[in-house]
Design a protein around this motif. Structure first.
Motif, PDB file in Angstrom:
ATOM      1  N   LEU A   2       0.755  -1.289   0.236  1.00 52.23           N
ATOM      2  CA  LEU A   2       0.290   0.005   0.003  1.00 52.23           C
ATOM      3  C   LEU A   2       0.741   1.349   0.164  1.00 52.23           C
ATOM      4  N   GLU A   3       0.412   2.113  -0.614  1.00 57.29           N
ATOM      5  CA  GLU A   3       1.010   3.750  -0.671  1.00 57.29           C
ATOM      6  C   GLU A   3       0.090   4.411   0.247  1.00 57.29           C
ATOM      7  N   ILE A   4       0.494   4.964   1.291  1.00 60.07           N
ATOM      8  CA  ILE A   4      -0.222   6.025   1.915  1.00 60.07           C
ATOM      9  C   ILE A   4       0.001   7.370   1.896  1.00 60.07           C
ATOM     10  N   TYR A   5      -0.776   8.270   1.685  1.00 57.22           N
ATOM     11  CA  TYR A   5      -0.490   9.730   1.375  1.00 57.22           C
ATOM     12  C   TYR A   5      -1.189  10.564   2.514  1.00 57.22           C
ATOM     13  N   GLY A   6      -0.362  11.548   3.197  1.00 59.42           N
ATOM     14  CA  GLY A   6      -1.312  12.271   4.228  1.00 59.42           C
ATOM     15  C   GLY A   6      -0.053  13.215   5.070  1.00 59.42           C
ATOM     16  N   ILE A   7      -0.571  13.525   6.349  1.00 57.98           N
ATOM     17  CA  ILE A   7       0.121  14.032   7.235  1.00 57.98           C
ATOM     18  C   ILE A   7       0.309  13.460   8.456  1.00 57.98           C
ATOM     19  N   LYS A   8       1.522  13.223   9.006  1.00 55.13           N
ATOM     20  CA  LYS A   8       1.896  12.424  10.191  1.00 55.13           C
ATOM     21  C   LYS A   8       1.069  12.595  11.070  1.00 55.13           C
ATOM     22  N   ASN A   9       0.867  13.896  11.595  1.00 55.31           N
ATOM     23  CA  ASN A   9       0.371  14.193  13.081  1.00 55.31           C
ATOM     24  C   ASN A   9      -1.369  14.467  12.587  1.00 55.31           C
ATOM     25  N   CYS A  10      -1.770  14.118  11.576  1.00 55.74           N
ATOM     26  CA  CYS A  10      -3.382  14.065  11.434  1.00 55.74           C
ATOM     27  C   CYS A  10      -4.067  12.797  12.169  1.00 55.74           C
ATOM     28  N   ASN A  11      -4.942  13.207  12.925  1.00 54.58           N
ATOM     29  CA  ASN A  11      -5.680  11.973  13.734  1.00 54.58           C
ATOM     30  C   ASN A  11      -6.287  10.999  12.828  1.00 54.58           C
ATOM     31  N   THR A  12      -6.804  11.506  11.668  1.00 58.21           N
ATOM     32  CA  THR A  12      -7.290  10.260  10.693  1.00 58.21           C
ATOM     33  C   THR A  12      -6.074   9.237  10.300  1.00 58.21           C
ATOM     34  N   VAL A  13      -5.149   9.813   9.881  1.00 57.32           N
ATOM     35  CA  VAL A  13      -3.968   9.469   9.332  1.00 57.32           C
ATOM     36  C   VAL A  13      -3.582   8.360  10.315  1.00 57.32           C
ATOM     37  N   LYS A  14      -3.438   8.807  11.453  1.00 59.04           N
ATOM     38  CA  LYS A  14      -3.061   8.104  12.754  1.00 59.04           C
ATOM     39  C   LYS A  14      -3.884   6.865  12.989  1.00 59.04           C
ATOM     40  N   LYS A  15      -4.982   6.970  12.751  1.00 62.46           N
ATOM     41  CA  LYS A  15      -6.089   6.034  13.120  1.00 62.46           C
ATOM     42  C   LYS A  15      -5.833   5.099  11.996  1.00 62.46           C
ATOM     43  N   ALA A  16      -5.689   5.365  10.727  1.00 60.46           N
ATOM     44  CA  ALA A  16      -5.582   4.379   9.473  1.00 60.46           C
ATOM     45  C   ALA A  16      -4.051   3.655   9.771  1.00 60.46           C
ATOM     46  N   LEU A  17      -3.163   4.426  10.285  1.00 56.12           N
ATOM     47  CA  LEU A  17      -1.562   3.597  10.265  1.00 56.12           C
ATOM     48  C   LEU A  17      -1.444   2.767  11.501  1.00 56.12           C
ATOM     49  N   ASP A  18      -2.468   2.950  12.664  1.00 57.62           N
ATOM     50  CA  ASP A  18      -2.563   2.190  13.539  1.00 57.62           C
ATOM     51  C   ASP A  18      -3.334   0.842  13.193  1.00 57.62           C
ATOM     52  N   TRP A  19      -4.370   1.156  12.498  1.00 55.05           N
ATOM     53  CA  TRP A  19      -5.306   0.012  12.009  1.00 55.05           C
ATOM     54  C   TRP A  19      -4.540  -0.927  11.120  1.00 55.05           C
ATOM     55  N   LEU A  20      -3.708  -0.354  10.184  1.00 55.87           N
ATOM     56  CA  LEU A  20      -2.858  -1.178   9.314  1.00 55.87           C
ATOM     57  C   LEU A  20      -1.761  -1.826  10.006  1.00 55.87           C
ATOM     58  N   SER A  21      -1.146  -1.341  10.888  1.00 57.44           N
ATOM     59  CA  SER A  21      -0.056  -1.844  11.532  1.00 57.44           C
ATOM     60  C   SER A  21      -0.583  -3.039  12.510  1.00 57.44           C
ATOM     61  N   ALA A  22      -2.091  -2.689  13.148  1.00 59.53           N
ATOM     62  CA  ALA A  22      -2.340  -3.876  13.984  1.00 59.53           C
ATOM     63  C   ALA A  22      -2.988  -5.185  13.176  1.00 59.53           C
ATOM     64  N   ASN A  23      -3.300  -4.830  11.882  1.00 58.94           N
ATOM     65  CA  ASN A  23      -3.560  -5.733  10.988  1.00 58.94           C
ATOM     66  C   ASN A  23      -2.376  -6.581  10.107  1.00 58.94           C
ATOM     67  N   ASP A  24      -1.070  -6.154  10.425  1.00 58.41           N
ATOM     68  CA  ASP A  24      -0.100  -6.648   9.800  1.00 58.41           C
ATOM     69  C   ASP A  24       0.073  -6.405   8.229  1.00 58.41           C
ATOM     70  N   ILE A  25      -0.638  -5.121   8.001  1.00 57.23           N
ATOM     71  CA  ILE A  25      -0.379  -4.723   6.495  1.00 57.23           C
ATOM     72  C   ILE A  25       0.712  -3.631   6.200  1.00 57.23           C
ATOM     73  N   ALA A  26       1.668  -4.252   5.397  1.00 61.06           N
ATOM     74  CA  ALA A  26       2.834  -3.489   5.089  1.00 61.06           C
ATOM     75  C   ALA A  26       2.154  -2.160   4.255  1.00 61.06           C
ATOM     76  N   TYR A  27       2.899  -1.027   4.476  1.00 64.70           N
ATOM     77  CA  TYR A  27       2.634  -0.048   3.547  1.00 64.70           C
ATOM     78  C   TYR A  27       3.732   0.970   3.579  1.00 64.70           C
ATOM     79  N   THR A  28       3.830   1.875   2.456  1.00 62.61           N
ATOM     80  CA  THR A  28       4.821   2.863   2.730  1.00 62.61           C
ATOM     81  C   THR A  28       4.031   4.393   2.925  1.00 62.61           C
ATOM     82  N   PHE A  29       4.467   5.172   3.875  1.00 60.56           N
ATOM     83  CA  PHE A  29       3.920   6.445   3.963  1.00 60.56           C
ATOM     84  C   PHE A  29       4.653   7.533   3.478  1.00 60.56           C
ATOM     85  N   HIS A  30       3.935   8.364   2.720  1.00 60.67           N
ATOM     86  CA  HIS A  30       4.295   9.656   2.220  1.00 60.67           C
ATOM     87  C   HIS A  30       3.692  10.860   3.084  1.00 60.67           C
TER      88      HIS A  30
END
Length: 117
Positions: A2-30
């Protein structure tokens, strides 16, 4: 991957990244702060989703625009001009995956579309 685009300190982005990590889904963050969106990237996204959905009209960046500036956003070209000048106005996160594009964080959509990868 997955390619994820956003701003690291955005709460919605944090929720998404936490969910992806909790589900062991690899991604690249931009992070837009370090790697701004490009015209080409916006046009690529707009082949899968509407330009209207990319413009976050609920955020503070949109609300800081004058009524005249907001009124000028009438099509993909004018929206892209504003989004390129204000990456924080792009709805976040934008997730590119093999099946298309997902905007924002919705756990049900993530489960449906991303757990199959």
């Amino acid at each position: 991957m997955l390619e994820i685009y956003g701003i690291k300190n955005c709460n919605t982005v944090k929720k998404a990244l936490d969910w992806l990590s909790a589900n062991d889904i690899a991604y690249t963050f931009h992070d837009y702060k370090k790697e701004p969106a490009t015209q080409e990237r916006l046009e690529k996204w707009e082949k899968s989703i509407s330009w209207e959905s990319l413009v976050n009209k609920k955020g503070t960046t949109w609300k800081k625009l004058s009524a005249e500036e907001q009124a000028l956003v009438i099509d993909a070209s004018s929206a892209n001009t504003v989004l390129l000048a204000n990456n924080s106005m792009i709805k976040r996160p934008v997730i590119e995956f093999e099946g298309g594009i997902i905007l924002g964080f919705d756990e049900a959509i993530y489960q449906e579309k991303l757990l199959k990868i």
